[in-house]
Write a protein that holds these residues in place. Structure first.
Motif, PDB file in Angstrom:
ATOM      1  N   UNK A  35      11.125  -8.048 -13.218  1.00  0.00           N
ATOM      2  CA  UNK A  35      11.199  -8.989 -14.532  1.00  0.00           C
ATOM      3  C   UNK A  35      11.678  -8.019 -15.470  1.00  0.00           C
ATOM      4  N   UNK A  36      11.383  -6.740 -15.669  1.00  0.00           N
ATOM      5  CA  UNK A  36      11.674  -6.148 -16.694  1.00  0.00           C
ATOM      6  C   UNK A  36      13.166  -5.812 -16.773  1.00  0.00           C
ATOM      7  N   UNK A  37      13.996  -5.727 -15.215  1.00  0.00           N
ATOM      8  CA  UNK A  37      15.216  -5.320 -15.230  1.00  0.00           C
ATOM      9  C   UNK A  37      16.078  -6.585 -15.583  1.00  0.00           C
ATOM     10  N   UNK A  38      15.613  -7.748 -15.315  1.00  0.00           N
ATOM     11  CA  UNK A  38      16.133  -9.276 -15.591  1.00  0.00           C
ATOM     12  C   UNK A  38      16.318  -9.454 -17.049  1.00  0.00           C
TER      13      UNK A  38
ATOM     14  N   UNK C  32       8.660  -1.877 -27.712  1.00  0.00           N
ATOM     15  CA  UNK C  32       9.208  -2.573 -26.123  1.00  0.00           C
ATOM     16  C   UNK C  32       9.264  -1.250 -25.233  1.00  0.00           C
ATOM     17  N   UNK C  33       9.837  -0.198 -25.770  1.00  0.00           N
ATOM     18  CA  UNK C  33      10.129   0.967 -25.074  1.00  0.00           C
ATOM     19  C   UNK C  33       8.797   1.849 -24.511  1.00  0.00           C
ATOM     20  N   UNK C  55       6.216  -6.344 -23.602  1.00  0.00           N
ATOM     21  CA  UNK C  55       7.635  -5.933 -23.450  1.00  0.00           C
ATOM     22  C   UNK C  55       8.322  -7.294 -23.790  1.00  0.00           C
ATOM     23  N   UNK C  56       7.929  -8.271 -23.045  1.00  0.00           N
ATOM     24  CA  UNK C  56       8.498  -9.652 -23.069  1.00  0.00           C
ATOM     25  C   UNK C  56       8.637 -10.206 -24.316  1.00  0.00           C
TER      26      UNK C  56
END
Lengths: 99, 368, 181, 167
Positions: A35-38, C32-33, C55-56
């Protein structure tokens, strides 16, 4: 605002996602890393859309979000199946096909 | 009406205070009116009568009682997640309040995608509930959290689908445009009461109310906190102030959903056109109405008198009280569903009904 | 997020206020990072899911800084409302423990780290070479919902329909795979 | 769909109850301000008629939660008939009922062979401290004033003769 600041954020998130996929053994954690990559790809798409003043970037990001939702649904179903059969979601143990 | 320009920080502080008022004041009002008094009358008793006139200060007494209770954290719980969970639930309530319009200018943020944003942030509370259920280290909490997640996801769909019918009719996701569309609309050329979407979208209205009832885990849908099975579900382990946060979140969210329903189906902050015509200076100047009616442009635009910024909150409060009355009326009338009946009702009744509603609305929108 | 939207939109439009949007961007990027790093290193599955949630949310905020409001709200609806709840649901159904779990990582972590660093270096170098000091257009207009819908239902109607079929197939597939018979 | 009329009927029931409460008043009373008169046979508190008690301990033994405490000693009483020997009787030293434990089953009143225990409808004896709910024999004796004379269950029914007359 530079275009690059968004692209670098996306690149860093992408690399963290790759690290996660490569090191994690837990099935759900691998899904999360994907999900992070997407998401990092999505940042790229939206940033280029803003750069070119074109709506296509946002539209493609929406498509990616929809595909990601489908991917999580099926992926989680598979992980649950592995858990039900083996009482563990460690993907390193799912090696029956290994010669 | 208010011609003076305020600096940015002043309006920000004003908005922060208003946000607290918008979330807390209606919650206190409905808890007193309905949870204390109406349910008592339904059971042929009077309810709290001692604290203040007719027991109206009872809620303050309760808050004082909760605030002085011990804040218990179970020993084997995940402390940070456990403590953060009520705030996540409350955050979702405040985010919902951001986009509700109380007048042509009386809105915290005028999002282009207002109603869509509201539906998106309403699901944040599920995360808080799951956090509470998992971090409590109690099997009742975990069961309650899982039940809540399953139920809220299932009823999120009819909620969104019921709104789609309104959005098709109004031609916009913006909540101000939805209000304008209802005020300036006509029913077969008769525009005395405008076109409140409760008439044309009655099926959607009913589906929306049922889904809201389930989203709030009010009684026919209260399996997540079913006290006879799960003690108190995901809030079993919470006490004192953190329990109070859950309590506020539950009832404030009920009000905000009632605000949303009144914007979507009852015409929001505006009053019917025949009232506006009767009072001089209230009638709006409408532009682009012909285009909106024959579908060439999105929504009509109208400039309303700024008196509506004062009148609107009162109108909204009236509509909110009427809708929350229905919510609590249903809550205190019916017994609890069974878990499988709940899911079957969502997937086999509400969602197909909502999809048929969308199809019919779309076809009629194109035909007329 | 919404106050951010107002500031970001007001300031992104005017050139002299762009630095406010920049400050917001760097704050969001830092969050986020950090959260992403915690997500791939934490030893608790539920904590990892909650970090992913952060993060999202930060990514949604980034979309707002870029003026893509509809994508941001969709991100909130789909990821925060559905995907994260689904993931947490899955984590809890597979008995996530409270406290630290061992055996979440492979032994050869350094291989993963090496691959990530090399990929990052390659991408960083090429991005620097290609878009060294390219700026976003200063007078950009936020992309409205109407533009998005017009675009989806005219130019991109075929991928949209294909996506609908894909979602339906995924739905049925997930039910078939997870069904207990 | 077939359930819809029942759903609406249910809503009608609760709404009707609201209207009834608003127009005709509630079925409950506002207790400290107005009091309900309990029926004469109500189980409020147990009263002790000390003269009748022989410290036979039957009530204490039958009590399911052991909330009755009795102590007594043997003593000589004057003979019933002139010229007879003095009788040996039990004198009651202590008769306590702990109302913090009592569950108002009334078994003690039923089993008492000498009509020493009576139900009284009095109910206002709550205490701030739980230890004060232990009523001693003087307190239990005071409750005797509140024991009403029962009416018979049916008009004209045979009145049960008490073995030991009440004073």
């Amino acid at each position: 605002m530079f275009l690059n600041q968004f692209l670098f954020l996306a690149a860093i998130l992408f690399c963290i996602g790759i690290y996660g996929v490569l090191t994690r053994k837990n099935g759900v954690l691998m899904l999360m890393s994907i999900e992070l990559i997407l998401n990092s790809v999505n940042i790229n798409l939206v940033a280029f859309g803003a750069y070119h003043q074109h709506i296509a970037g946002q539209v493609f990001a929406l498509f990616v979000i929809a595909v990601a939702a489908a991917e999580v649904g099926v992926g989680l179903a598979i992980v649950l199946l592995i858990y039900r059969n083996r009482r563990s979601i460690n993907v390193a143990e799912a090696n029956l096909m290994k010669g | 009406m208010i011609a003076a320009e305020f600096p940015y920080w002043a309006t920000s502080i004003f908005k922060l205070g208003m946000a607290l008022a918008v979330v807390l004041a209606p919650a206190g009002l409905t808890v007193y009116l309905y949870l204390f008094k109406m349910v008592s009358f339904m059971q042929s008793r009077l309810g709290p009568m001692e604290a203040g006139p007719y027991g109206s200060m009872q809620l303050l007494a309760e808050v004082g009682k909760w605030a002085q209770k011990e804040d218990i954290v179970p020993e084997r719980s995940d402390e940070f997640v456990y403590k953060a969970a009520p705030y996540v639930v409350l955050l979702s309530t405040f985010l919902l309040a951001l986009v509700v319009p109380f007048g042509p200018g009386a809105q915290f943020v005028d999002f282009d995608t207002g109603i869509f944003f509201a539906l998106a942030v309403s699901s944040v509370s599920v995360v808080g509930i799951l956090m509470a259920g998992w971090a409590s280290a109690s099997k009742y909490s975990l069961m309650g959290g899982l039940r809540a997640a399953g139920q809220l996801i299932a009823y999120e769909l009819p909620l969104v689908l019921a709104v789609v019918g309104v959005v098709i009719q109004a031609g916009s996701l913006n909540m101000q445009d939805i209000v304008t569309a209802q005020t300036t609309g006509e029913i077969f050329g008769w525009g005395a009461i405008g076109n409140p979407f409760i008439i044309t979208q009655f099926v959607g209205f009913i589906i929306f109310l049922i889904a809201v009832q389930a989203e709030l885990t009010q009684t026919p849908f209260d399996m997540p906190i079913a006290e006879s099975e799960l003690v108190s579900g995901y809030m079993t382990e919470y006490s004192g102030f953190r329990f109070l946060l859950f309590f506020i979140g539950e009832f404030a969210t009920a009000n905000i959903f009632a605000f949303l329903a009144s914007v979507l189906f009852l015409g929001g902050w505006s009053v019917p056109p025949f009232v506006m015509d009767a009072i001089p200076g209230l009638a709006p100047e409408v532009t682009g109405l012909a285009g909106a009616l024959n579908g060439t442009t999105g929504a009509a635009t109208a400039s309303f008198s700024s008196w509506f910024n004062l009148l609107g909150p009162i109108v909204m409060a009236t509509k909110m009280l009427a809708l929350t009355f229905i919510v609590y009326w249903v809550r205190f009338t019916f017994p609890r569903f069974r878990e499988d009946q709940l899911q079957r009702f969502a997937w086999k009744v509400l969602i197909p009904l909502a999809l048929i509603n969308i199809t019919v609305t779309g076809v009629l929108k194109v035909v007329f | 997020m919404s106050v951010l939207a107002v500031i970001a939109q007001e300031s992104a439009l005017s050139d002299q206020g762009a630095w406010i949007a920049n400050i917001f961007f760097y704050a969001i990027a830092a969050v986020a990072i950090m959260a992403a790093l915690k997500m791939v290193t934490t030893q608790n599955v539920v904590h990892a899911a909650l970090y992913l949630l952060v993060v999202l949310t930060a990514v949604a905020a980034t979309y707002i800084v870029l003026g893509a409001e509809f994508a941001a709200v969709t991100q909130a609806l789909v990821y925060l409302g559905a995907v994260m709840v689904l993931l947490l649901f899955g984590v809890m159904l597979t008995r996530a423990k409270i406290g630290i779990e061992t055996d979440l990582d492979h032994e050869q972590k350094w291989m993963g780290a090496l691959v990530a660093v090399v990929t990052g270096a390659v991408m960083g170098y090429s991005l620097w070479e290609a878009f060294g000091d390219v700026k976003l257009p200063a007078d950009q207009m936020p992309q409205t919902t109407q533009q998005v819908s017009d675009s989806i239902f005219s130019t991109y109607i075929v991928p949209f329909e294909a996506l609908s079929v894909l979602l339906l197939a995924a739905l049925i597939g997930a039910v078939v795979v997870a069904r207990r018979d | 769909m077939a359930l819809v009329p029942g759903v609406i009927k249910g809503l009608g029931v609760t709404f009707g109850e609201i209207v009834k409460t608003v127009t005709k008043g509630a079925a409950t009373v506002q207790y400290p301000h107005e009091k309900e008169a309990p029926p004469p046979r109500a189980r409020g508190v147990i009263a002790l008629l000390e003269e009748n008690c022989t410290a036979c301990m039957l009530c204490a033994r039958e009590c399911p939660d052991w909330c009755i405490y009795i102590e007594g000693h043997k003593t000589l009483a004057p003979p019933r008939r002139a010229g007879g020997n003095p009788r040996s009787v039990n004198k009651l030293d202590r008769f306590d009922i702990d109302y913090a434990l009592c569950m108002y089953c009334g078994i003690c009143v039923d089993v008492c062979p000498f009509e020493a225990l009576f139900w009284s409808p009095e109910y206002e004896y709550s205490e701030p401290k739980i230890a004060d709910l232990l009523h001693d024999k003087s307190r239990l004796g005071q409750w005797m004033e509140t024991v009403p004379e029962f009416e018979s269950y049916e008009a004209g029914a045979e009145v049960k003769q008490k073995k030991v007359p009440r004073p």
